[in-house]
Motif scaffolding. Structure first.
Motif, PDB file in Angstrom:
ATOM      1  N   ASN A  97       0.915  -1.070   0.038  1.00 51.40           N
ATOM      2  CA  ASN A  97       0.523  -0.447   0.293  1.00 51.40           C
ATOM      3  C   ASN A  97       0.927   1.405  -0.197  1.00 51.40           C
ATOM      4  OD1 ASN A  97      -1.396   1.809   1.362  1.00 51.40           O
ATOM      5  ND2 ASN A  97      -3.128   0.338   0.813  1.00 51.40           N
ATOM      6  N   VAL A  98       0.780   2.152  -1.266  1.00 54.36           N
ATOM      7  CA  VAL A  98       1.400   3.058  -0.985  1.00 54.36           C
ATOM      8  C   VAL A  98       1.096   4.606  -1.671  1.00 54.36           C
ATOM      9  CG1 VAL A  98       3.094   1.438  -2.307  1.00 54.36           C
ATOM     10  CG2 VAL A  98       2.058   2.956  -3.500  1.00 54.36           C
ATOM     11  N   PRO A  99       1.734   5.785  -1.342  1.00 54.95           N
ATOM     12  CA  PRO A  99       1.272   7.012  -1.703  1.00 54.95           C
ATOM     13  C   PRO A  99       0.991   6.769  -3.476  1.00 54.95           C
ATOM     14  CG  PRO A  99       2.699   7.488   0.192  1.00 54.95           C
ATOM     15  CD  PRO A  99       2.722   5.819  -0.092  1.00 54.95           C
ATOM     16  N   VAL A 100      -0.008   7.977  -4.313  1.00 58.21           N
ATOM     17  CA  VAL A 100       0.062   7.856  -5.136  1.00 58.21           C
ATOM     18  C   VAL A 100       1.343   8.472  -6.146  1.00 58.21           C
ATOM     19  CG1 VAL A 100      -0.950   9.546  -7.238  1.00 58.21           C
ATOM     20  CG2 VAL A 100      -1.817   8.359  -5.120  1.00 58.21           C
ATOM     21  N   ILE A 101       2.670   9.572  -5.169  1.00 52.81           N
ATOM     22  CA  ILE A 101       3.214   9.474  -5.572  1.00 52.81           C
ATOM     23  C   ILE A 101       4.727   8.338  -5.971  1.00 52.81           C
ATOM     24  CG2 ILE A 101       4.249  10.732  -3.176  1.00 52.81           C
ATOM     25  CD1 ILE A 101       5.791  11.905  -6.262  1.00 52.81           C
ATOM     26  N   VAL A 102       4.340   7.716  -5.079  1.00 57.62           N
ATOM     27  CA  VAL A 102       5.622   6.508  -4.956  1.00 57.62           C
ATOM     28  C   VAL A 102       5.049   5.203  -6.121  1.00 57.62           C
ATOM     29  CG1 VAL A 102       5.633   4.604  -3.014  1.00 57.62           C
ATOM     30  CG2 VAL A 102       6.336   6.917  -2.322  1.00 57.62           C
ATOM     31  N   ALA A 103       4.370   5.105  -6.554  1.00 55.72           N
ATOM     32  CA  ALA A 103       3.679   4.313  -7.188  1.00 55.72           C
ATOM     33  C   ALA A 103       3.903   5.192  -8.945  1.00 55.72           C
ATOM     34  CB  ALA A 103       2.032   4.045  -7.445  1.00 55.72           C
ATOM     35  N   ARG A 104       3.802   6.561  -8.886  1.00 57.07           N
ATOM     36  CA  ARG A 104       3.626   6.913 -10.363  1.00 57.07           C
ATOM     37  C   ARG A 104       5.823   7.002 -10.316  1.00 57.07           C
ATOM     38  NH1 ARG A 104      -1.391  10.990 -10.907  1.00 57.07           N
ATOM     39  NH2 ARG A 104      -2.995   9.146 -10.719  1.00 57.07           N
ATOM     40  N   GLU A 105       5.930   7.766  -9.341  1.00 55.40           N
ATOM     41  CA  GLU A 105       7.280   8.294  -9.456  1.00 55.40           C
ATOM     42  C   GLU A 105       8.509   7.353  -8.947  1.00 55.40           C
ATOM     43  OE1 GLU A 105       7.618  10.590 -12.033  1.00 55.40           O
ATOM     44  OE2 GLU A 105       5.522  11.435 -12.007  1.00 55.40           O
ATOM     45  N   PRO A 108       8.192   2.371 -10.408  1.00 54.76           N
ATOM     46  CA  PRO A 108       7.895   1.967 -11.473  1.00 54.76           C
ATOM     47  C   PRO A 108       9.771   1.392 -11.836  1.00 54.76           C
ATOM     48  CG  PRO A 108       7.196   3.635 -11.789  1.00 54.76           C
ATOM     49  CD  PRO A 108       7.748   3.431 -10.260  1.00 54.76           C
ATOM     50  N   PRO A 109      10.681   1.880 -11.898  1.00 54.79           N
ATOM     51  CA  PRO A 109      12.008   1.441 -12.252  1.00 54.79           C
ATOM     52  C   PRO A 109      13.063   0.522 -11.012  1.00 54.79           C
ATOM     53  CG  PRO A 109      12.147   3.462 -11.085  1.00 54.79           C
ATOM     54  CD  PRO A 109      10.482   3.570 -11.509  1.00 54.79           C
ATOM     55  N   ILE A 110      11.767   0.623 -10.047  1.00 51.17           N
ATOM     56  CA  ILE A 110      11.978  -0.294  -9.085  1.00 51.17           C
ATOM     57  C   ILE A 110      11.472  -1.808  -8.459  1.00 51.17           C
ATOM     58  CG2 ILE A 110      12.132  -0.515  -6.433  1.00 51.17           C
ATOM     59  CD1 ILE A 110      12.104   1.629  -5.618  1.00 51.17           C
ATOM     60  N   GLU A 124       1.466  -6.584  -5.692  1.00 51.53           N
ATOM     61  CA  GLU A 124       0.111  -5.867  -5.814  1.00 51.53           C
ATOM     62  C   GLU A 124       0.206  -5.353  -5.168  1.00 51.53           C
ATOM     63  OE1 GLU A 124      -4.501  -6.611  -4.102  1.00 51.53           O
ATOM     64  OE2 GLU A 124      -3.553  -8.871  -4.804  1.00 51.53           O
ATOM     65  N   VAL A 125       0.099  -3.538  -5.844  1.00 51.50           N
ATOM     66  CA  VAL A 125       0.343  -2.586  -5.230  1.00 51.50           C
ATOM     67  C   VAL A 125      -0.775  -1.289  -5.176  1.00 51.50           C
ATOM     68  CG1 VAL A 125       1.451  -0.159  -5.819  1.00 51.50           C
ATOM     69  CG2 VAL A 125       2.640  -2.166  -5.538  1.00 51.50           C
ATOM     70  N   PHE A 243       4.627  17.954  -5.805  1.00 48.89           N
ATOM     71  CA  PHE A 243       6.093  17.477  -5.498  1.00 48.89           C
ATOM     72  C   PHE A 243       6.103  17.368  -6.801  1.00 48.89           C
ATOM     73  CE2 PHE A 243       4.064  14.198  -2.751  1.00 48.89           C
ATOM     74  CZ  PHE A 243       4.543  13.640  -1.514  1.00 48.89           C
ATOM     75  N   GLU A 244       7.575  17.687  -6.878  1.00 48.77           N
ATOM     76  CA  GLU A 244       8.460  18.392  -7.974  1.00 48.77           C
ATOM     77  C   GLU A 244       8.885  17.898  -8.882  1.00 48.77           C
ATOM     78  OE1 GLU A 244      12.740  21.160  -8.121  1.00 48.77           O
ATOM     79  OE2 GLU A 244      12.565  19.182  -6.581  1.00 48.77           O
ATOM     80  N   GLU A 245       8.672  16.402  -8.424  1.00 47.07           N
ATOM     81  CA  GLU A 245       8.756  15.606  -9.505  1.00 47.07           C
ATOM     82  C   GLU A 245       7.692  15.512 -10.226  1.00 47.07           C
ATOM     83  OE1 GLU A 245      11.228  13.647  -6.254  1.00 47.07           O
ATOM     84  OE2 GLU A 245       8.669  14.842  -6.706  1.00 47.07           O
ATOM     85  N   PHE A 246       6.207  15.323  -9.543  1.00 41.46           N
ATOM     86  CA  PHE A 246       5.037  15.442 -10.799  1.00 41.46           C
ATOM     87  C   PHE A 246       4.945  16.486 -11.891  1.00 41.46           C
ATOM     88  CE2 PHE A 246       2.362  14.138  -7.245  1.00 41.46           C
ATOM     89  CZ  PHE A 246       2.351  12.612  -8.009  1.00 41.46           C
ATOM     90  N   LEU A 247       5.859  17.590 -11.171  1.00 37.52           N
ATOM     91  CA  LEU A 247       5.651  19.018 -12.732  1.00 37.52           C
ATOM     92  C   LEU A 247       7.023  18.607 -13.425  1.00 37.52           C
ATOM     93  CD1 LEU A 247       4.199  21.428 -10.458  1.00 37.52           C
ATOM     94  CD2 LEU A 247       3.038  19.851 -11.436  1.00 37.52           C
ATOM     95  N   ARG A 248       8.070  17.580 -13.201  1.00 40.24           N
ATOM     96  CA  ARG A 248       9.520  18.262 -13.384  1.00 40.24           C
ATOM     97  C   ARG A 248       9.844  17.978 -15.095  1.00 40.24           C
ATOM     98  NH1 ARG A 248      10.775  12.845 -13.791  1.00 40.24           N
ATOM     99  NH2 ARG A 248      11.110  12.824 -11.424  1.00 40.24           N
TER     100      ARG A 248
END
Length: 294
Positions: A97-105, A108-110, A124-125, A243-248
């Protein structure tokens, strides 16, 4: 002899307080769980759950059974999972169970590397920003930021160790409305706000030299989706804080311009957290080892 699967079903429904919620997590129908509960109650000759159209709660007998049964089934699952140690690679499902920022940014590479290294594991995330009891939700572990982690949990760093929020707007908006110089100036601006799944729309927080300023902005849009909020900011509807990642990409291209940068210090990155227990599921142990090695 009572079927162990029926006992496990009872624990799942009692912890979720919902047939539908327990069924969704297990990938089965709610009716099949309901039938299992009826079968178990008939064998035991006692009602275990009170059911209404709005809620499912344990009876006194059900609560006593749940208190004894949940740890026992956990030990059984752990004992069975110990067999994973004799395989070349762990097998089973890892539920996070993770925050949206973690799931999206961040994940994925992990995830790509982990699943390639462990083909026997299914991941299952569930992505949500509200804080939940990961065990009651049927998850093996969660990912959250340190201020949201319970003290009795073990925490392991995952992803970037420092992150930051950014406040930004389009060049057209700033040309029209001006650039805020202090966080309180935001009260005079149109703002694009975020609403969490809990219904909470938090204030915007800024900090500089130990001074913390919280403002509750107003504006034309409140959204739970970053895509809509980002598009609205690029279209010039107002300031956005996220989050800065969302607007990179928008920041790099100049579609959005950061403001109040000296009021937005960085903060520590997320942690994988899980309960301390003797028999850790093989997939979870493999995931912990993978992120520690990375």
């Amino acid at each position: 002899m009572t079927d162990l699967a029926d006992l496990d079903t009872f624990v799942a429904v009692a912890q979720a307080r919902s047939f539908r919620g327990a069924a969704a997590r297990r990938g089965v129908s709610a009716s099949s769980l309901s039938e299992a509960l009826r079968r178990l109650e008939a064998r035991l000759g006692v009602r275990l759950l009170n059911r209404t159209t709005r809620s499912v709660t344990p009876t006194e007998a059900g609560q006593r059974l749940l208190e004894r049964l949940a740890p026992a089934l956990g030990e059984v699952a752990g004992a069975l999972d110990a067999v994973n140690g004799f395989r070349d690679s762990p097998h089973g499902t890892l539920r996070l169970n993770v925050p949206v920022i973690v799931a999206r940014e961040i994940l994925p590479p992990i995830v790509a590397g982990f699943l390639s290294a462990h083909p026997g594991v299914t991941l299952e995330v569930t992505a949500e920003d509200s804080f939940v009891d990961v065990l009651a939700a049927g998850c093996d572990a969660g990912i959250r930021y340190d201020e949201r982690i319970e003290r009795d949990m073990i925490a392991v760093p995952i992803g970037p160790r420092r992150q930051r929020f950014v406040c930004a707007a389009s060049p057209a908006y700033l040309a029209r409305a001006g650039t805020p110089r202090h966080p309180r100036d935001i009260l005079q601006h149109a703002c694009i706000r975020h609403r969490f799944s809990s219904g909470n729309t938090p204030p915007w927080e800024f900090e500089r030299d130990g001074e913390i300023v919280r403002v509750t902005p107003d504006g034309p849009l409140i959204s739970s989706g970053i895509e809509m909020s980002r598009a609205a900011a690029v279209a010039g509807l107002g300031l956005i804080s996220t989050f800065e990642e969302f607007l990179r990409h928008e920041l790099a291209s100049g579609a959005l311009i950061p403001v109040l940068q000296d009021w937005l210090p960085d903060f520590s990155g997320p942690f994988l957290y899980y309960p301390s227990r003797t028999h850790m599921p093989g997939p979870l142990r493999a995931f912990i080892d993978f992120i520690k090695a990375g």
